[in-house]
Design an enzyme around this catalytic site. Structure first.
Site, short mmCIF file in Angstrom:
data_model
loop_
_atom_site.label_atom_id
_atom_site.label_comp_id
_atom_site.label_asym_id
_atom_site.label_seq_id
_atom_site.Cartn_x
_atom_site.Cartn_y
_atom_site.Cartn_z
N LYS A 4 -90.99 -38.38 -88.64
CA LYS A 4 -91.44 -39.70 -88.24
C LYS A 4 -92.10 -40.39 -89.42
O LYS A 4 -93.08 -39.89 -89.98
CB LYS A 4 -92.44 -39.59 -87.08
CG LYS A 4 -92.98 -40.93 -86.62
CD LYS A 4 -93.81 -40.80 -85.36
CE LYS A 4 -94.41 -42.14 -84.96
NZ LYS A 4 -95.25 -42.04 -83.77
N CYS A 36 -103.75 -41.62 -84.07
CA CYS A 36 -103.03 -40.57 -83.32
C CYS A 36 -103.79 -39.25 -83.30
O CYS A 36 -103.17 -38.18 -83.18
CB CYS A 36 -101.64 -40.36 -83.91
SG CYS A 36 -100.60 -41.83 -83.84
N ARG A 43 -101.27 -45.46 -90.70
CA ARG A 43 -100.93 -44.09 -90.30
C ARG A 43 -100.32 -43.29 -91.46
O ARG A 43 -99.75 -42.22 -91.24
CB ARG A 43 -99.96 -44.11 -89.13
CG ARG A 43 -100.43 -44.89 -87.90
CD ARG A 43 -99.74 -44.37 -86.65
NE ARG A 43 -99.71 -45.27 -85.53
CZ ARG A 43 -100.74 -45.59 -84.75
NH1 ARG A 43 -101.95 -45.10 -85.02
NH2 ARG A 43 -100.58 -46.40 -83.73
N SER A 89 -88.86 -50.13 -81.72
CA SER A 89 -89.12 -51.47 -81.20
C SER A 89 -88.72 -52.58 -82.17
O SER A 89 -88.12 -53.58 -81.77
CB SER A 89 -90.61 -51.59 -80.84
OG SER A 89 -91.43 -51.31 -81.96
N GLU A 120 -90.04 -30.85 -92.76
CA GLU A 120 -90.66 -31.12 -91.45
C GLU A 120 -89.79 -30.59 -90.31
O GLU A 120 -90.29 -29.99 -89.36
CB GLU A 120 -90.88 -32.63 -91.27
CG GLU A 120 -92.07 -33.20 -92.04
CD GLU A 120 -93.40 -32.88 -91.38
OE1 GLU A 120 -93.41 -32.11 -90.39
OE2 GLU A 120 -94.44 -33.37 -91.86
N TYR A 136 -84.40 -49.06 -76.39
CA TYR A 136 -84.75 -50.10 -75.41
C TYR A 136 -83.51 -50.84 -74.93
O TYR A 136 -83.57 -51.60 -73.97
CB TYR A 136 -85.76 -51.07 -76.03
CG TYR A 136 -86.99 -50.35 -76.55
CD1 TYR A 136 -88.01 -49.96 -75.68
CD2 TYR A 136 -87.12 -50.01 -77.91
CE1 TYR A 136 -89.11 -49.26 -76.14
CE2 TYR A 136 -88.21 -49.30 -78.38
CZ TYR A 136 -89.20 -48.93 -77.49
OH TYR A 136 -90.28 -48.22 -77.95
N CYS A 177 -99.18 -38.04 -77.38
CA CYS A 177 -99.91 -38.57 -78.53
C CYS A 177 -101.15 -39.25 -78.00
O CYS A 177 -101.12 -39.80 -76.90
CB CYS A 177 -99.05 -39.58 -79.30
SG CYS A 177 -99.78 -40.11 -80.87
N ARG A 215 -96.56 -51.64 -80.85
CA ARG A 215 -98.02 -51.56 -80.81
C ARG A 215 -98.62 -52.59 -79.87
O ARG A 215 -99.71 -52.40 -79.37
CB ARG A 215 -98.59 -51.61 -82.22
CG ARG A 215 -98.21 -50.33 -82.95
CD ARG A 215 -98.67 -50.23 -84.37
NE ARG A 215 -98.13 -48.98 -84.94
CZ ARG A 215 -98.22 -48.64 -86.20
NH1 ARG A 215 -98.83 -49.44 -87.06
NH2 ARG A 215 -97.72 -47.50 -86.62
N LYS A 244 -87.15 -40.72 -86.71
CA LYS A 244 -87.66 -42.01 -86.27
C LYS A 244 -88.25 -42.77 -87.44
O LYS A 244 -89.02 -42.17 -88.18
CB LYS A 244 -88.73 -41.76 -85.21
CG LYS A 244 -89.42 -42.98 -84.71
CD LYS A 244 -90.48 -42.60 -83.72
CE LYS A 244 -91.22 -43.86 -83.32
NZ LYS A 244 -92.35 -43.58 -82.49
#
Ligand code: PBG
Length: 334
Positions: A205, A130, A227, A284, A243, A323, A120, A215, A258
Site C-alpha cells: 500500500k 492508522c 502517512r 477513490s 512486503e 466503487y 484499521c 478521506r 493499492k
C-alpha cells in the site's frame, strides 16, 4: 518478410473473432464493492468528492447485501464511521459499532455473500492516523515528534479483527501497513477459534494522493502530517516484493496492491512472485477522476471504466476492489 504473410487484423474482423481470442475477461464476481457504514446518519449521505457513493446507515445493509447478490458481485468490503473518536480508536472495538452491525445484517440477509472488513484504526482515531501515537525524540532538532507506534498498534488491530470475525466476517483486511500485523491478527483469530476466517492483506500500500476522496467518505484525513512513515514510497517496486513476501510468510491468505492504476507494474511483479490470490484496489481518486472527466464531457464513462478494470486484470489481479462494481456489473449484463 512478415507482411503480407502476417496480418494481425485478421483476428479483429468480427466481434465474435475478437471475443474468441480475448486474453482477459471481466465478470461481476471479480469485483469487491466497498461500502461505508456510518453510526451518525439515518439516511444515505452522498459523499461530495465521490459521485454515486454515500455514507450509509446500518439499516441499509440488508438491501445492499441483496443488491450485491443480485449483481453476482464477488463480495463487499466494509468501512465504518463511528459516533465517537479518541486517540486509540476505541470505538473501532465496539461490537455494536457500524461495521459489526452491518456484517451481521448482511450475513443474515444473504448468508452466502462474501463479507470482508477493513481493519484499521484511522476511521476511529481523533487524529486520523492508522495507529496509536507516541512521542519520539528527534535527534538534531529542538523538539519531539509524534509517530505511529507499530507494536502498540498491533494489539488494537488484532482486537478489531476479532470483533469483525465474531460479527461474522468471512475475511478481515488490514490496511494499516504496520509491520507484523498479519501474523498478530492470525494468532488472535486462531486463538479464539476463528482459524477459518481469512486475511486479505493490503500488503503493498503506497502513500498515495489518490486516496483524497476516500478521506471525505470515511472521514479519516490525518489531522497533522501524512502517512509516509508507514505507507510505501511510490518510487519503490522491489520493496513491494519484500512486503508481499513478509505478509505471505506471516500467513496472509490473499494479497492486495493499492492503488491500482499508477502501480500496474507492481501488480505484475507481485503476481509473478506469489501464488496467492491477488487483489488490486481501484481507489477513490481513480474512480472520481473518471466521474469528473465524464462530467466535463471529456471521456465516455462506461468505456473508460471497463478499460480501466480490464487493465487491472490484465496486469495480473484476480479481483478488484472498485466503487464501479455495480455500474460495471450492469455493463456486463448482470
Ligand atoms: C485506511 C484506508 C484508506 C483507504 C482504504 N483504507 C485511506 C488511507 O490509507 O489514507 C483508501 C481507499 C480509497 O482511496 O478508495 N483505512
Amino acid at each position: 518478410m512478415t507482411f503480407p504473410l502476417h496480418r494481425p487484423r485478421r483476428l479483429r474482423v468480427t466481434p465474435a473473432l475478437r471475443a474468441l481470442v480475448r486474453e482477459t475477461t471481466l465478470a461481476p464476481r471479480d469485483f469487491l464493492w466497498p461500502l461505508f457504514f456510518s453510526a451518525a446518519v439515518d439516511e444515505p449521505r452522498p459523499v461530495g468528492t465521490m459521485p454515486g457513493v454515500s455514507q450509509l446507515p446500518v439499516k441499509a445493509a440488508a438491501a445492499h447485501a441483496k443488491e450485491a447478490q443480485k449483481r453476482g458481485l464477488g463480495g463487499v468490503l466494509l468501512f465504518g464511521l463511528p459516533k465517537t473518536k479518541d486517540a486509540r480508536g476505541t470505538s473501532g472495538l465496539d461490537p455494536n459499532g457500524p461495521v459489526p452491525q452491518a456484517v451481521a445484517a448482511m450475513k443474515d440477509a444473504v448468508p452466502g455473500l462474501v463479507v470482508v472488513t477493513d481493519v484499521c484504526v484511522d476511521e476511529y482515531t481523533d487524529h486520523g492516523h492508522c495507529g496509536i501515537l507516541r512521542k519520539r525524540k528527534v535527534r538534531g532538532t529542538a523538539g519531539d515528534e509524534w509517530e505511529v507506534d507499530n507494536d502498540a498498534t498491533l494489539e488494537v488491530l488484532a482486537e478489531m479483527a476479532l470483533v469483525h470475525a465474531r460479527a461474522g466476517a468471512d475475511v478481515v483486511a488490514p490496511s494499516d501497513m504496520m509491520d507484523g500485523r498479519v501474523g498478530r491478527i492470525r494468532q488472535a483469530l486462531d486463538g479464539s477459534g476463528f482459524e477459518s476466517t481469512s486475511i486479505l492483506s493490503y500488503a503493498v500500500k503506497y502513500a498515495s494522493s489518490f486516496y483524497g476522496p476516500f478521506r471525505e467518505a470515511a472521514d479519516c484525513a490525518p489531522k497533522f502530517g501524512d502517512r509516509a512513515g508507514y505507507q510505501m514510497d511510490p518510487a519503490n517496486a522491489r520493496e513491494a516484493l519484500r512486503e508481499a513476501q513478509l505478509d505471505e510468510d506471516e500467513g496472509a491468505d490473499m494479497l492486495m496492491v493499492k492503488p491500482a492504476l499508477s502501480y500496474l507494474d507492481v501488480i505484475r511483479d507481485v503476481r509473478a512472485q506469489s501464488t496467492l490470490p491477488l487483489f488490486a484496489y481501484n481507489v477513490s481518486g481513480e474512480y472520481s477522476m473518471l466521474k469528473a472527466a465524464a462530467a466535463a464531457g471529456m471521456i465516455d464513462y462506461g468505456r473508460a471504466m471497463m478499460e480501466v478494470l480490464t487493465s487491472i486484470r490484465r496486469a495480473g489481479a484476480d479481483a478488484i476492489v472498485t466503487y464501479h462494481a455495480i455500474e460495471a456489473a450492469e455493463v456486463l449484463g448482470a
